[in-house]
Write an enzyme that holds these catalytic residues in place. Structure first.
Site, mmCIF file in Angstrom:
data_model
loop_
_atom_site.group_PDB
_atom_site.id
_atom_site.type_symbol
_atom_site.label_atom_id
_atom_site.label_comp_id
_atom_site.label_asym_id
_atom_site.label_seq_id
_atom_site.Cartn_x
_atom_site.Cartn_y
_atom_site.Cartn_z
ATOM 1 N N THR A 1 4.843 -3.715 -5.808
ATOM 2 C CA THR A 1 5.180 -5.054 -5.303
ATOM 3 C C THR A 1 4.636 -6.289 -5.376
ATOM 4 O O THR A 1 3.309 -6.131 -5.062
ATOM 5 C CB THR A 1 6.068 -4.817 -3.991
ATOM 6 O OG1 THR A 1 6.854 -6.165 -3.881
ATOM 7 C CG2 THR A 1 4.967 -5.056 -2.797
ATOM 8 N N SER B 1 6.492 -2.835 5.754
ATOM 9 C CA SER B 1 6.923 -2.767 4.453
ATOM 10 C C SER B 1 8.465 -1.944 4.540
ATOM 11 O O SER B 1 8.625 -1.233 5.506
ATOM 12 C CB SER B 1 6.211 -2.262 3.429
ATOM 13 O OG SER B 1 6.835 -1.894 2.223
ATOM 14 N N THR C 1 10.410 -6.050 -6.373
ATOM 15 C CA THR C 1 9.560 -4.718 -6.489
ATOM 16 C C THR C 1 9.856 -3.785 -7.470
ATOM 17 O O THR C 1 10.899 -3.827 -8.155
ATOM 18 C CB THR C 1 9.634 -4.012 -5.106
ATOM 19 O OG1 THR C 1 9.461 -4.898 -4.040
ATOM 20 C CG2 THR C 1 8.726 -2.542 -4.869
ATOM 21 N N GLY D 1 14.192 -3.014 -3.934
ATOM 22 C CA GLY D 1 15.351 -3.506 -3.332
ATOM 23 C C GLY D 1 15.224 -4.231 -1.955
ATOM 24 O O GLY D 1 16.154 -4.133 -0.994
ATOM 25 N N GLU E 1 6.199 -8.616 -3.651
ATOM 26 C CA GLU E 1 7.296 -9.051 -2.873
ATOM 27 C C GLU E 1 8.347 -9.872 -3.239
ATOM 28 O O GLU E 1 9.271 -9.225 -4.195
ATOM 29 C CB GLU E 1 6.637 -10.178 -1.746
ATOM 30 C CG GLU E 1 7.133 -9.783 -0.061
ATOM 31 C CD GLU E 1 8.904 -9.889 -0.243
ATOM 32 O OE1 GLU E 1 9.612 -9.156 -0.210
ATOM 33 O OE2 GLU E 1 9.120 -11.261 -0.128
ATOM 34 N N ARG F 1 -1.512 -1.686 0.510
ATOM 35 C CA ARG F 1 -0.872 -2.878 1.008
ATOM 36 C C ARG F 1 -1.755 -4.082 1.086
ATOM 37 O O ARG F 1 -2.764 -4.026 1.400
ATOM 38 C CB ARG F 1 -0.124 -2.610 2.300
ATOM 39 C CG ARG F 1 0.656 -3.652 3.125
ATOM 40 C CD ARG F 1 2.063 -3.587 2.428
ATOM 41 N NE ARG F 1 3.140 -4.053 3.271
ATOM 42 C CZ ARG F 1 4.309 -4.686 2.606
ATOM 43 N NH1 ARG F 1 4.534 -4.520 1.178
ATOM 44 N NH2 ARG F 1 5.163 -5.286 3.138
HETATM 45 N N1 GLY Z 1 8.046 -6.655 0.009
HETATM 46 C C1 GLY Z 1 8.701 -5.477 0.063
HETATM 47 C C2 GLY Z 1 8.503 -4.304 0.757
HETATM 48 O O1 GLY Z 1 7.277 -4.188 1.031
HETATM 49 O O2 GLY Z 1 9.271 -3.725 1.244
#
Ligand code: GLY
Length: 601
Positions: A440, A486, A422, A507, A442, A132
């Site tokens: 992702t 997330s 994503t 999504g 984002e 992340r």
């Molecule tokens: N930015 C999408 C997620 O991390 O859920």
């Protein structure tokens, strides 16, 4: 309404002998049983095809040895060639990710972050890697507030340097490869370098997204020069697009590993871009890159109808929230009610609302905020809370529960916005390893900043913009070095200590509903992966019940309204890529709502 989205519950067919007859001797039992992929023809009608591929018939497949399902045909084919040449699922993951960053630049890439759930056949262990993005060390908790302490509007925060967190995807690829990879690292980049150099055809989906985002995307000169022609028009579908800067970046990664990305020129280029952005300059520094590291974390699992549903724990809310939904549904006979029953969806909808209430109160980066991780999936807690669902109508009020926890704590509810974006891919290799990875940047095209041929994320907007509510702290508030919460839910379902389902979806916060629904489809309703993916979506995130437009879900609107839900008929653009591992072989599906395919041999 996307082209050729699923329309009916009636398309759903029971799959042949499935989870009841799971492999007893492990995946290797069918290694070597032939190498012919059987692309089934019962896939739904084609989505607008990605140029240069015959994706029409490749939304469902069966195979004996290995399988890949991902969001773009070029990425799947590149990964397939790695597996054909003796590589394993981790090798293929690196190749697929580098290709996705090229052909699906709006969704994921080197400038973003990812979560990997991995089953390692040799050790029989399931684990996860957290790649992340992190908040800059110079960031303050009020980063997304104006001078009056009011939260910024979402897109005022997204576009520019302020929203960019330290990317984690390159480090995740490298860490995973060092731990479990098989082919030489530098051999995994050739397919994407090749296509970046010779060019690929802009897909219909990418073209539509560029056109739709013209104002924001053309604010950055590198992005403008890449995504628009010399007259400023958005690139049309079918345009041959080359990305020599990306090819150069990949060359560097292939030769030098991630050294330059985290400690050298690439880090410097990203920092310069973020700090020098004409919109919202950010505070990312070289120290953020030098200190970035991938975290291996235990998978978070819940037992559900004789399966262990396992996925990514905090900082993702994915596995906990999917797990809570399933745990709350366990006492109810969803299988008997079936997918056409409004009562099934009442239960799923209210289980989701209860789980999202806990998510908003308790879930965040566990390395910064004490969290009742065990309490949230505790069987007694969920059994007690699921009694709330024992009724015929929707819950009138939904509040977070009180999971058991060793800390005293008072937290307020988070209202962070997460819009759909994503990409997800699933891989099973010939050795029995399984990869479930959600990746992702984002928002679509992330921060809209492009550097060295790839887009930079806006992941920091996954934090709560407010730090407190009525003086009570919010768990998902921003802090230096913290990882934003997330919803990504890469999932591997285990049965008798072996993987049986590999799935996940993009999504935004609807990921949780898409993944939970696909699991209910496969486990409770005996669906094939493809049918579970194609099933009309009904998603509740603690607000309206979102019903997928143009599908049988619309027919449930009046029944659900009658039960007390508010409904909203809309596009629900999942991108589920799933593989089921049975004693008869691999069965895979790719989401008809996007451009991906599934391939196996
Ligand atoms: N930015 C999408 C997620 O991390 O859920």
């Amino acid at each position: 309404m996307p082209l050729n989205a699923p329309v009916s519950f009636e398309t759903v067919k029971p799959r042949p002998r499935l989870l009841a007859t799971l492999i007893a001797a492990g995946l290797c039992a069918f290694v070597g049983q032939g190498a012919v992929a059987q692309q089934t023809t019962d896939a739904v009608a084609p989505e607008a095809s990605t140029a240069g591929s015959s994706s029409e018939m490749r939304k469902a497949a069966t195979a004996s040895n290995w399988m890949i399902s991902a969001a773009n045909p070029l990425a799947v084919e590149a990964g397939a060639n790695i597996l054909r040449s003796g590589g394993n699922a981790i090798d293929a993951m690196v190749t697929i990710q580098t290709m996705l960053g090229l052909v699906e630049p709006q969704s994921s890439g080197l400038g973003g972050g990812a979560f990997l759930v991995y089953f390692d056949a040799a050790s029989g262990k399931l684990t996860t890697l957290d790649g992340r993005e992190t908040a800059p060390l110079n960031a303050t908790p009020t980063l997304f507030q104006d001078e009056n302490g009011e939260p910024l509007k979402f897109y005022d925060a997204v576009v520019g340097g302020r929203s960019v967190g330290t990317p984690g995807t390159p480090a995740l690829m490298k860490t995973a490869h060092e731990k479990w990879g098989q082919l030489p690292w530098n051999s995994l980049f050739d397919p994407a370098i090749d296509i970046a150099t010779t060019g690929f055809e802009v897909s219909p989906r990418l073209a539509a997204l560029i056109a739709d985002d013209q104002e924001k995307l053309s604010r950055d000169p590198e992005a403008e020069g890449y995504f628009f022609d010399k007259d400023g028009a958005p690139l049309a579908a079918g345009t041959l697009l080359r990305n020599p800067k990306y090819a150069k970046t990949l060359q560097d990664l292939a030769v030098n590993g991630t050294v330059n990305f985290y400690q050298g020129q690439i880090a410097q280029d990203i920092v310069d871009k973020v700090k020098g952005a004409s919109w919202n300059p950010g505070v990312l520094s070289l120290a953020d890159f030098a200190t970035y590291h991938v975290k291996e974390r235990p998978a978070v699992c819940i037992e559900y109808r004789d399966h262990d549903v396992c996925g990514m724990g905090p900082p993702s809310s994915g596995a906990l929230t999917v797990g809570q939904i399933l745990g709350l549904l366990e006492p109810y006979d969803i299988a008997a009610m079936g997918p056409s029953s409004a009562q099934s969806w009442r239960l799923i909808g209210d289980a989701s609302r209860l789980a999202f209430a806990d998510r908003g109160r308790y879930m965040a980066d566990i390395d910064f905020v004490p969290m009742p991780l065990t309490g949230l999936l505790d069987k007694t807690y969920l059994a007690e809370r699921s009694k709330l669902l024992d009724r015929d109508t929707a819950l009138e009020t939904v509040e977070p529960g009180m999971p058991s926890f060793s800390h005293a704590m008072k937290l307020a509810d988070d209202e962070a916005i997460e819009l759909p974006s994503t990409s997800h891919f699933s891989i099973v290799d010939i050795y029995g390893n399984a990869v479930s990875m959600t990746t992702t940047i984002e928002n679509g095209f992330g921060s809209r900043l492009m550097v060295n041929g790839f887009m930079l994320n806006n992941e920091l907007t996954d934090f709560s913009f407010k730090t407190h509510s009525d003086g009570v702290p919010i768990a998902n508030a921003l802090a230096p070095g913290k990882r934003p919460r997330s919803s990504m839910a890469p999932t591997i379902v285990m049965k008798d200590d072996k993987p049986v389902i590999v799935t996940g979806s993009p999504g935004g916060s609807r990921i949780i509903g898409y993944v939970a629904q696909s699991l209910i489809g496969m486990i409770d309703w005996n669906m094939s992966p493809k049918d579970a993916i194609d099933m009309p979506h009904l998603v509740n995130r603690f607000g309206t019940f979102d019903l997928e437009a143009g599908t049988d879900a619309e027919n449930l609107a009046s029944a659900l309204e009658g039960m007390g839900f508010k409904t909203d008929i809309r596009d629900l653009n999942s991108g589920i890529h799933a593989i089921m591992i049975t004693e008869d072989g691999l069965i895979g599906g790719a989401d008809s709502r996007r451009e991906g395919i599934v391939v196996g041999e």
